[in-house]
Design a protein around this motif. Structure first.
Motif, PDB file in Angstrom:
ATOM      1  N   ASP A 177     -48.300  23.115 -17.426  1.00 41.30           N
ATOM      2  CA  ASP A 177     -47.633  23.995 -18.396  1.00 41.30           C
ATOM      3  C   ASP A 177     -48.482  24.058 -19.658  1.00 41.30           C
ATOM      4  N   LEU A 178     -48.001  24.793 -20.634  1.00 43.54           N
ATOM      5  CA  LEU A 178     -48.746  24.962 -21.884  1.00 43.54           C
ATOM      6  C   LEU A 178     -48.785  23.688 -22.703  1.00 43.54           C
ATOM      7  N   SER A 179     -47.734  22.894 -22.634  1.00 48.08           N
ATOM      8  CA  SER A 179     -47.736  21.624 -23.379  1.00 48.08           C
ATOM      9  C   SER A 179     -48.781  20.668 -22.828  1.00 48.08           C
ATOM     10  N   ASP A 180     -48.987  20.685 -21.511  1.00 45.92           N
ATOM     11  CA  ASP A 180     -50.028  19.849 -20.901  1.00 45.92           C
ATOM     12  C   ASP A 180     -51.405  20.277 -21.391  1.00 45.92           C
ATOM     13  N   LEU A 181     -51.632  21.580 -21.524  1.00 41.72           N
ATOM     14  CA  LEU A 181     -52.892  22.075 -22.080  1.00 41.72           C
ATOM     15  C   LEU A 181     -53.076  21.633 -23.520  1.00 41.72           C
ATOM     16  N   ARG A 182     -52.024  21.694 -24.297  1.00 38.84           N
ATOM     17  CA  ARG A 182     -52.114  21.310 -25.705  1.00 38.84           C
ATOM     18  C   ARG A 182     -52.450  19.828 -25.845  1.00 38.84           C
ATOM     19  N   VAL A 183     -51.860  18.988 -25.009  1.00 38.67           N
ATOM     20  CA  VAL A 183     -52.149  17.549 -25.060  1.00 38.67           C
ATOM     21  C   VAL A 183     -53.615  17.282 -24.717  1.00 38.67           C
ATOM     22  N   SER A 184     -54.135  17.992 -23.727  1.00 38.96           N
ATOM     23  CA  SER A 184     -55.537  17.792 -23.334  1.00 38.96           C
ATOM     24  C   SER A 184     -56.496  18.242 -24.430  1.00 38.96           C
ATOM     25  N   LEU A 185     -56.159  19.343 -25.115  1.00 39.72           N
ATOM     26  CA  LEU A 185     -57.032  19.821 -26.180  1.00 39.72           C
ATOM     27  C   LEU A 185     -56.967  18.920 -27.411  1.00 39.72           C
ATOM     28  N   GLU A 186     -55.910  18.156 -27.543  1.00 38.95           N
ATOM     29  CA  GLU A 186     -55.807  17.217 -28.661  1.00 38.95           C
ATOM     30  C   GLU A 186     -56.478  15.884 -28.378  1.00 38.95           C
ATOM     31  N   SER A 187     -56.870  15.676 -27.130  1.00 32.94           N
ATOM     32  CA  SER A 187     -57.558  14.444 -26.748  1.00 32.94           C
ATOM     33  C   SER A 187     -59.064  14.636 -26.915  1.00 32.94           C
ATOM     34  N   SER A 188     -59.683  13.812 -27.732  1.00 28.29           N
ATOM     35  CA  SER A 188     -61.121  13.953 -27.999  1.00 28.29           C
ATOM     36  C   SER A 188     -61.957  13.669 -26.756  1.00 28.29           C
ATOM     37  N   ALA A 189     -61.527  12.707 -25.938  1.00 27.38           N
ATOM     38  CA  ALA A 189     -62.292  12.386 -24.726  1.00 27.38           C
ATOM     39  C   ALA A 189     -62.254  13.540 -23.736  1.00 27.38           C
ATOM     40  N   CYS A 190     -61.085  14.154 -23.575  1.00 29.46           N
ATOM     41  CA  CYS A 190     -60.962  15.277 -22.649  1.00 29.46           C
ATOM     42  C   CYS A 190     -61.757  16.484 -23.155  1.00 29.46           C
ATOM     43  N   VAL A 191     -61.697  16.736 -24.457  1.00 26.36           N
ATOM     44  CA  VAL A 191     -62.436  17.860 -25.024  1.00 26.36           C
ATOM     45  C   VAL A 191     -63.939  17.653 -24.878  1.00 26.36           C
ATOM     46  N   ARG A 231     -50.463  32.721 -27.054  1.00 26.61           N
ATOM     47  CA  ARG A 231     -51.331  33.121 -28.168  1.00 26.61           C
ATOM     48  C   ARG A 231     -51.767  31.905 -28.973  1.00 26.61           C
ATOM     49  N   ASP A 232     -50.858  30.966 -29.202  1.00 24.40           N
ATOM     50  CA  ASP A 232     -51.230  29.727 -29.910  1.00 24.40           C
ATOM     51  C   ASP A 232     -52.252  28.926 -29.108  1.00 24.40           C
ATOM     52  N   ALA A 233     -52.080  28.877 -27.775  1.00 21.64           N
ATOM     53  CA  ALA A 233     -53.042  28.148 -26.937  1.00 21.64           C
ATOM     54  C   ALA A 233     -54.410  28.825 -26.968  1.00 21.64           C
ATOM     55  N   TYR A 234     -54.420  30.151 -27.005  1.00 26.28           N
ATOM     56  CA  TYR A 234     -55.690  30.889 -27.094  1.00 26.28           C
ATOM     57  C   TYR A 234     -56.425  30.548 -28.394  1.00 26.28           C
ATOM     58  N   GLU A 235     -55.711  30.547 -29.490  1.00 26.91           N
ATOM     59  CA  GLU A 235     -56.347  30.230 -30.767  1.00 26.91           C
ATOM     60  C   GLU A 235     -56.811  28.781 -30.804  1.00 26.91           C
ATOM     61  N   MET A 236     -56.072  27.903 -30.160  1.00 25.03           N
ATOM     62  CA  MET A 236     -56.476  26.494 -30.118  1.00 25.03           C
ATOM     63  C   MET A 236     -57.747  26.320 -29.280  1.00 25.03           C
ATOM     64  N   GLU A 238     -60.067  28.646 -28.794  1.00 22.45           N
ATOM     65  CA  GLU A 238     -61.161  29.239 -29.549  1.00 22.45           C
ATOM     66  C   GLU A 238     -61.641  28.316 -30.667  1.00 22.45           C
ATOM     67  N   SER A 239     -60.725  27.655 -31.347  1.00 23.27           N
ATOM     68  CA  SER A 239     -61.122  26.735 -32.417  1.00 23.27           C
ATOM     69  C   SER A 239     -61.763  25.468 -31.872  1.00 23.27           C
ATOM     70  N   THR A 240     -61.380  25.069 -30.651  1.00 26.24           N
ATOM     71  CA  THR A 240     -61.952  23.856 -30.062  1.00 26.24           C
ATOM     72  C   THR A 240     -63.401  24.066 -29.651  1.00 26.24           C
ATOM     73  N   PHE A 241     -63.699  25.174 -28.988  1.00 23.56           N
ATOM     74  CA  PHE A 241     -65.058  25.416 -28.511  1.00 23.56           C
ATOM     75  C   PHE A 241     -65.885  26.225 -29.520  1.00 23.56           C
ATOM     76  N   ASP A 242     -65.294  27.225 -30.143  1.00 22.58           N
ATOM     77  CA  ASP A 242     -65.908  27.937 -31.264  1.00 22.58           C
ATOM     78  C   ASP A 242     -67.300  28.477 -30.919  1.00 22.58           C
ATOM     79  N   ASP A 243     -67.409  29.154 -29.771  1.00 26.52           N
ATOM     80  CA  ASP A 243     -68.697  29.743 -29.409  1.00 26.52           C
ATOM     81  C   ASP A 243     -68.558  31.137 -28.806  1.00 26.52           C
TER      82      ASP A 243
END
Length: 582
Positions: A177-191, A231-236, A238-243
């Motif tokens: 789900d989207l919450s699982d994606l958000r948790v992974s993007l907040e993890s520095s090791a996963c990112v 839309r929030d996940a998309y912006e997150m 984009e800000s995570t990879f920023d390329d």
């Protein structure tokens, strides 16, 4: 000498152990055999088995037997010297969102995507496969072909997931789900691991709409919240990879009817929306399907694609060849890339389809009788081998536009060839399905007529010239089709009517004119049976005719149930006697 004695002792021990197991389980095995035998002697059990076989025949008519295995994948586009337009692909896969809900009220429910739609997005309607299930949609989206129903598994097949994982430093991430994606993007090791991947595929499953009515208030509320979260996940992301190297696809596995159901083939369930944007996506392709007006008179292009066409399109966006079992054509003009990149992506699509065609032609030519059977004349092994030489000749002379046209033509011819061979036994299967359906009804009429008139009348049994002839013909046909290397499911479906008609002929009474009574009742069979078969080609009108026939027969059964104590009714309509009392 010692080794020989040891081997003898080992085999004797195994023999004793096997005999002991057989003696202990003999009584249990005998009981199971007797129960199965008694069960198969019951009418209802026999008819359940017949109906299962008929359903297998119908499935075989609608769906191909399965993909060809052991096919070699093509080269990736980076291996051919071209950089992919996107390093990452994110797929937001919803469940239960249909196209008319997405485009209702000028896309007012998707206000969070409107700026992306106008700036860089590509929007349209995709036609999903039947049955409209999430599993079938995943196969269509990521493998490029329509899978058989889950009750008849296709087996292992190639997909974008396999191609991504097999590539150098490729990674596949699936989020429930989207919450699982958000948790992974907040993890520095996963990112960090995702940033180190040269090719990344992320699939986010969103199933908040399953089982709900699209006209319900809660459905609309959940839909509004979901698109805001996407839309929030998309912006997150984009800000995570920023390329600016990420491509996005927002689509639905299938739609829902107004009753909240899915799984069949109505337009509400099959028409699903898609929204494609991000790196490598051409927001204004030249091949316009139609125009669509959103708020304040703004016009956007509305495109129509088959759901299986996303497999080669998504593969090309991240530099991969199409999956080896893909049956779709790469839609042209949807990528913002150079002409050389699009030409080579189309060339890989042609090679993939030709490789699949070559495999199925070779399997067909392994058959003993292939020289005397029909074949697809527009494409053969020699012409497939000539394609690569022709492409090399055109490129050496600098005729790149002609090379592109040649690849497109090769794709069309390969698709026709694959359709020809995948539906090779379609007409014989229709004939055998009709014969099996009529044979099952004749068997019921023979059995019920005998039991409703005089139970002392004995059937002829299986040791008659008619049953022996039918069994011999069935065995001969099975051997002939087996020698032609037909799939096992096809062989079974072709042999079904021989078994059913053998049962019907075995129920013929030893004396009396048995023909006229079953023929008298065929008026209750022919109309529904013909309606079923015609519904395979013209579903709506003949489906309505079949429904009317069923309603008439059910009403007749209700009237007969009021007169069930009169024996004359049972003599005239023995089929209803079985329906009411068996």
């Amino acid at each position: 000498m010692k080794l020989a004695i040891l081997q003898t002792y080992f085999w004797c021990s195994c023999s004793i152990f096997a005999n002991v197991l057989f003696l202990l389980n003999r009584r249990f095995t005998y009981r199971i055999f007797i129960k199965v035998k008694n069960l198969m002697e019951m009418w209802k059990s026999q008819m359940v088995l017949v109906q299962v076989l008929l359903m297998l025949c119908v499935f075989r008519l609608y769906f191909q037997s399965g993909p060809i295995y052991h096919l070699e994948p093509q080269k990736t586009l980076p291996e051919m010297g071209l950089q992919a337009p996107a390093d990452r692909l994110v797929v937001f896969l919803l469940e239960g969102l249909r196209a008319d809900v997405f485009f209702s009220q000028n896309c007012s429910r998707f206000s969070y995507f409107r700026d992306l739609l106008l700036r860089e997005g590509l929007v349209g309607i995709s036609k999903s496969s039947v049955p409209t299930l999430t599993r079938s949609a995943e196969v269509a989206l990521f493998a490029g072909f329509n899978q058989m129903p889950p009750v008849l598994p296709t087996g292992k097949f190639d997909s974008i997931f396999n191609r991504t994982s097999a590539s150098d430093r490729g990674m596949v991430q699936r989020f429930s789900d989207l919450s699982d994606l958000r948790v992974s993007l907040e993890s520095s090791a996963c990112v960090k691991s995702m940033q180190n991947a040269t090719r990344l595929l992320m699939v986010v499953y969103v199933d908040n709409f399953g089982g709900a009515n699209p006209q319900d208030f809660n459905y609309k509320k959940n839909l509004h919240n979901t698109q805001r979260n996407i839309r929030d996940a998309y912006e997150m992301i984009e800000s995570t990879f920023d390329d600016k190297r990420t491509a996005y696809l927002f689509t639905s596995a299938h739609g829902l009817t107004n009753l909240g159901s899915y799984g069949s083939g109505s337009d509400e369930e099959r028409d699903t929306p898609f929204f494609l944007w991000g790196a490598g996506v051409n927001g204004k392709p030249e091949n316009i399907t139609s125009n669509y007006s959103i708020s304040h008179g703004v016009i956007v292009q509305l495109h129509k694609l088959a759901q299986i066409q996303f497999a080669p399109l998504m593969s090309a966006l991240i530099g991969l060849p199409p999956p080896v079992h893909n049956l779709a054509k790469l839609p042209l003009g949807y990528m913002k890339v150079s002409r050389e990149y699009e030409r080579k992506a189309t060339h890989l699509n042609a090679l993939q389809l030709l490789t699949q065609t070559k495999a199925i032609i070779r399997r067909h030519e392994l058959g003993v009788f292939h020289k005397w059977l029909p074949k697809f004349n527009d494409l053969d092994l020699q012409r497939i081998a000539f394609y690569q030489n022709q492409m090399n000749h055109l490129l050496d002379n600098g005729w790149r536009s002609r090379a592109m046209q040649t690849s497109v033509l090769a794709i069309k011819v390969a698709q026709k060839s694959l359709k020809f061979y995948y539906t090779y036994y379609h007409i014989p299967l229709i004939v055998t399905t009709v014969l099996a359906l009529l044979g099952s009804q004749i068997y019921l009429l023979m059995k019920l007529s005998r039991h409703s008139t005089d139970s002392k009348i004995q059937p002829r049994g299986f040791l008659t010239w008619s049953t022996v002839l039918l069994v011999s013909l069935g065995i001969s046909l099975g051997e002939l089709v087996f020698l032609q290397w037909a799939p096992i499911s096809t062989i079974i479906c072709l042999l079904v009517p021989f078994g059913i008609w053998s049962l019907a002929m075995a129920e013929v009474p030893q004396s009396g004119c048995w023909v006229f009574k079953p023929l008298k009742h065929l008026q209750l069979i022919v109309a529904p049976a013909a309606s079923i078969i015609m519904a395979l080609c013209y579903s709506y009108p003949f489906g309505l005719v079949y429904l009317l026939c069923v309603l008439c027969l059910k009403s007749s059964a209700y009237v007969l149930s009021l007169c069930r104590n009169h024996s004359t009714v049972f003599l005239r309509f023995p089929v209803w006697y079985w329906t009411l009392d068996d």
